[in-house]
Design a protein around this motif. Sequence first.
Motif, mmCIF file in Angstrom:
data_model
loop_
_atom_site.group_PDB
_atom_site.id
_atom_site.type_symbol
_atom_site.label_atom_id
_atom_site.label_comp_id
_atom_site.label_asym_id
_atom_site.label_seq_id
_atom_site.Cartn_x
_atom_site.Cartn_y
_atom_site.Cartn_z
ATOM 1 N N PRO A 129 49.567 10.242 -40.893
ATOM 2 C CA PRO A 129 48.981 8.506 -40.654
ATOM 3 C C PRO A 129 49.519 7.670 -40.971
ATOM 4 C CG PRO A 129 48.564 10.332 -43.119
ATOM 5 C CD PRO A 129 49.669 10.515 -42.542
ATOM 6 N N SER A 130 50.688 7.512 -40.892
ATOM 7 C CA SER A 130 50.879 6.161 -41.217
ATOM 8 C C SER A 130 52.461 5.688 -40.107
ATOM 9 C CB SER A 130 52.523 5.642 -42.763
ATOM 10 O OG SER A 130 53.911 6.720 -42.364
ATOM 11 N N ASP A 131 52.587 6.660 -39.276
ATOM 12 C CA ASP A 131 53.400 6.713 -37.893
ATOM 13 C C ASP A 131 52.628 7.076 -36.554
ATOM 14 O OD1 ASP A 131 55.601 6.337 -39.212
ATOM 15 O OD2 ASP A 131 55.711 8.692 -39.414
ATOM 16 N N THR A 132 50.757 7.091 -36.677
ATOM 17 C CA THR A 132 50.142 7.707 -35.547
ATOM 18 C C THR A 132 50.333 6.751 -34.176
ATOM 19 O OG1 THR A 132 48.365 5.768 -36.105
ATOM 20 C CG2 THR A 132 48.364 8.191 -36.651
ATOM 21 N N LEU A 133 50.953 5.462 -34.102
ATOM 22 C CA LEU A 133 51.295 4.545 -32.993
ATOM 23 C C LEU A 133 53.076 5.716 -32.012
ATOM 24 C CD1 LEU A 133 50.767 2.554 -31.062
ATOM 25 C CD2 LEU A 133 52.716 1.173 -31.912
ATOM 26 N N TRP A 134 53.947 5.907 -32.429
ATOM 27 C CA TRP A 134 55.202 5.595 -32.340
ATOM 28 C C TRP A 134 55.792 7.847 -32.154
ATOM 29 C CZ3 TRP A 134 55.903 2.695 -28.562
ATOM 30 C CH2 TRP A 134 55.989 1.065 -29.116
ATOM 31 N N PHE A 135 54.406 8.665 -33.722
ATOM 32 C CA PHE A 135 55.152 9.889 -33.622
ATOM 33 C C PHE A 135 53.896 10.513 -33.719
ATOM 34 C CE2 PHE A 135 55.469 13.509 -36.327
ATOM 35 C CZ PHE A 135 56.977 13.630 -35.940
ATOM 36 N N THR A 136 52.831 10.359 -33.486
ATOM 37 C CA THR A 136 51.722 11.236 -33.046
ATOM 38 C C THR A 136 50.397 9.887 -31.464
ATOM 39 O OG1 THR A 136 50.745 10.592 -35.142
ATOM 40 C CG2 THR A 136 51.918 12.494 -35.345
ATOM 41 N N ALA A 137 50.768 9.424 -32.276
ATOM 42 C CA ALA A 137 48.979 8.914 -31.224
ATOM 43 C C ALA A 137 48.813 9.227 -29.917
ATOM 44 C CB ALA A 137 49.379 7.728 -31.159
ATOM 45 N N LEU A 138 48.058 9.539 -29.188
ATOM 46 C CA LEU A 138 47.546 10.193 -28.338
ATOM 47 C C LEU A 138 47.060 8.810 -28.042
ATOM 48 C CD1 LEU A 138 47.558 12.925 -26.174
ATOM 49 C CD2 LEU A 138 45.302 12.540 -26.488
ATOM 50 N N TRP A 139 47.016 9.094 -26.295
ATOM 51 C CA TRP A 139 46.443 7.850 -25.656
ATOM 52 C C TRP A 139 45.623 7.959 -24.740
ATOM 53 C CZ3 TRP A 139 48.724 2.151 -25.306
ATOM 54 C CH2 TRP A 139 50.166 1.674 -26.681
ATOM 55 N N LEU A 140 44.367 7.355 -24.966
ATOM 56 C CA LEU A 140 43.581 7.874 -23.367
ATOM 57 C C LEU A 140 43.110 7.272 -22.322
ATOM 58 C CD1 LEU A 140 39.911 9.548 -25.112
ATOM 59 C CD2 LEU A 140 42.648 10.904 -24.552
ATOM 60 N N ILE A 141 44.116 7.737 -21.071
ATOM 61 C CA ILE A 141 43.553 7.221 -19.403
ATOM 62 C C ILE A 141 42.172 7.372 -18.951
ATOM 63 C CG2 ILE A 141 44.677 6.087 -17.774
ATOM 64 C CD1 ILE A 141 47.008 7.715 -18.987
ATOM 65 N N VAL A 142 41.354 6.000 -19.329
ATOM 66 C CA VAL A 142 39.792 5.144 -18.795
ATOM 67 C C VAL A 142 40.013 5.077 -17.569
ATOM 68 C CG1 VAL A 142 38.131 5.310 -19.166
ATOM 69 C CG2 VAL A 142 38.994 6.489 -21.246
ATOM 70 N N LEU A 143 39.239 5.256 -16.660
ATOM 71 C CA LEU A 143 39.510 4.793 -14.884
ATOM 72 C C LEU A 143 37.981 4.192 -15.527
ATOM 73 C CD1 LEU A 143 39.731 5.086 -12.161
ATOM 74 C CD2 LEU A 143 38.653 7.007 -11.697
ATOM 75 N N LYS A 144 38.370 2.729 -15.060
ATOM 76 C CA LYS A 144 37.545 2.194 -15.465
ATOM 77 C C LYS A 144 35.978 2.777 -14.353
ATOM 78 C CE LYS A 144 40.149 -1.802 -16.220
ATOM 79 N NZ LYS A 144 40.527 -3.521 -15.550
ATOM 80 N N SER A 145 36.107 2.103 -13.169
ATOM 81 C CA SER A 145 35.481 2.914 -12.019
ATOM 82 C C SER A 145 34.224 3.970 -12.400
ATOM 83 C CB SER A 145 36.008 2.751 -10.745
ATOM 84 O OG SER A 145 36.308 4.314 -10.327
ATOM 85 N N GLU A 146 34.722 5.100 -13.317
ATOM 86 C CA GLU A 146 33.457 5.937 -13.930
ATOM 87 C C GLU A 146 33.526 5.931 -15.366
ATOM 88 O OE1 GLU A 146 35.512 9.818 -12.883
ATOM 89 O OE2 GLU A 146 35.304 8.855 -9.943
ATOM 90 N N ASN A 147 34.076 5.200 -16.363
ATOM 91 C CA ASN A 147 34.636 5.273 -17.334
ATOM 92 C C ASN A 147 34.258 6.665 -17.837
ATOM 93 O OD1 ASN A 147 33.809 3.748 -20.249
ATOM 94 N ND2 ASN A 147 31.834 4.506 -20.034
ATOM 95 N N ARG A 148 35.387 7.173 -17.386
ATOM 96 C CA ARG A 148 35.782 8.595 -18.040
ATOM 97 C C ARG A 148 37.121 8.499 -17.696
ATOM 98 N NH1 ARG A 148 32.317 12.951 -15.976
ATOM 99 N NH2 ARG A 148 32.416 10.692 -14.187
ATOM 100 N N MET A 149 37.325 9.620 -18.860
ATOM 101 C CA MET A 149 39.130 10.280 -19.577
ATOM 102 C C MET A 149 39.672 10.871 -18.148
ATOM 103 S SD MET A 149 40.723 12.283 -22.590
ATOM 104 C CE MET A 149 39.914 13.817 -22.405
ATOM 105 N N ILE A 150 40.516 10.714 -17.868
ATOM 106 C CA ILE A 150 40.974 10.785 -16.547
ATOM 107 C C ILE A 150 42.916 11.681 -16.681
ATOM 108 C CG2 ILE A 150 39.967 10.089 -14.908
ATOM 109 C CD1 ILE A 150 42.213 8.580 -14.270
ATOM 110 N N ALA A 151 43.220 10.911 -18.067
ATOM 111 C CA ALA A 151 44.626 11.692 -18.198
ATOM 112 C C ALA A 151 45.263 11.079 -19.670
ATOM 113 C CB ALA A 151 45.357 10.737 -16.924
ATOM 114 N N SER A 152 46.524 11.525 -20.515
ATOM 115 C CA SER A 152 46.885 11.535 -21.470
ATOM 116 C C SER A 152 48.423 10.870 -21.725
ATOM 117 C CB SER A 152 46.353 11.673 -22.289
ATOM 118 O OG SER A 152 46.558 13.695 -22.263
ATOM 119 N N LEU A 153 48.477 10.253 -22.599
ATOM 120 C CA LEU A 153 49.966 10.357 -22.566
ATOM 121 C C LEU A 153 50.297 9.993 -24.502
ATOM 122 C CD1 LEU A 153 50.969 6.771 -23.201
ATOM 123 C CD2 LEU A 153 50.950 6.621 -20.874
#
Length: 169
Positions: free
Chosen positions: A60-84
């Motif tokens: 839990p202390s390393d969520t940004l670099w070690f484990t964080a999932l970044w959701l990529i949301v298409l604004k026009s649809e407000n929908r998750m379309i990818a992740s990194l």
Amino acid sequence: MELETTRLRIIPLDLEQSKLLADGVAKIERQLGLTPIEEPLDEKTLWVMQYVANKAIEYPSDTLWFTALWLIVLKSENRMIASLSFKGEPNDKKEVEIGYGTNEGYRNKGYMSEAVQAVSEWSVRQENIDAIIAETYKDNEASHKVLQKCRMEKYLETDTSFWWRYPPL
């Protein structure tokens, strides 16, 4: 914290959101007020998302670099379309590795290039990061194109992979 581009919102999940994701994509979509995805995610993508979410819970202390999932949301649809995600803490050269995937119906539209560029530019402005690196299989032309569009430079070749770096050496 959230990054925004012309077409995308890029949302790093915190620990509580990672726990929701570990229980299923629908829960995090509801919590973030997103339109549900229309196509089911493939098994590999689901596995990676749950793996990363479970790592966030484990570290839990390393969520940004070690484990964080970044959701990529298409604004026009407000929908998750990818992740990194980042694949670990910065190494001794102050490099952090990135991995990513796009839902099938949203590939070849430049979304991932837009997201990787935004996250790369943000990352190298952080105090402990000098570069973003990525590994791609030699036959993954789509990934090569993403990284080339992001001005990453190929700096290493193995039998099976290419390694890329932003900013170039």
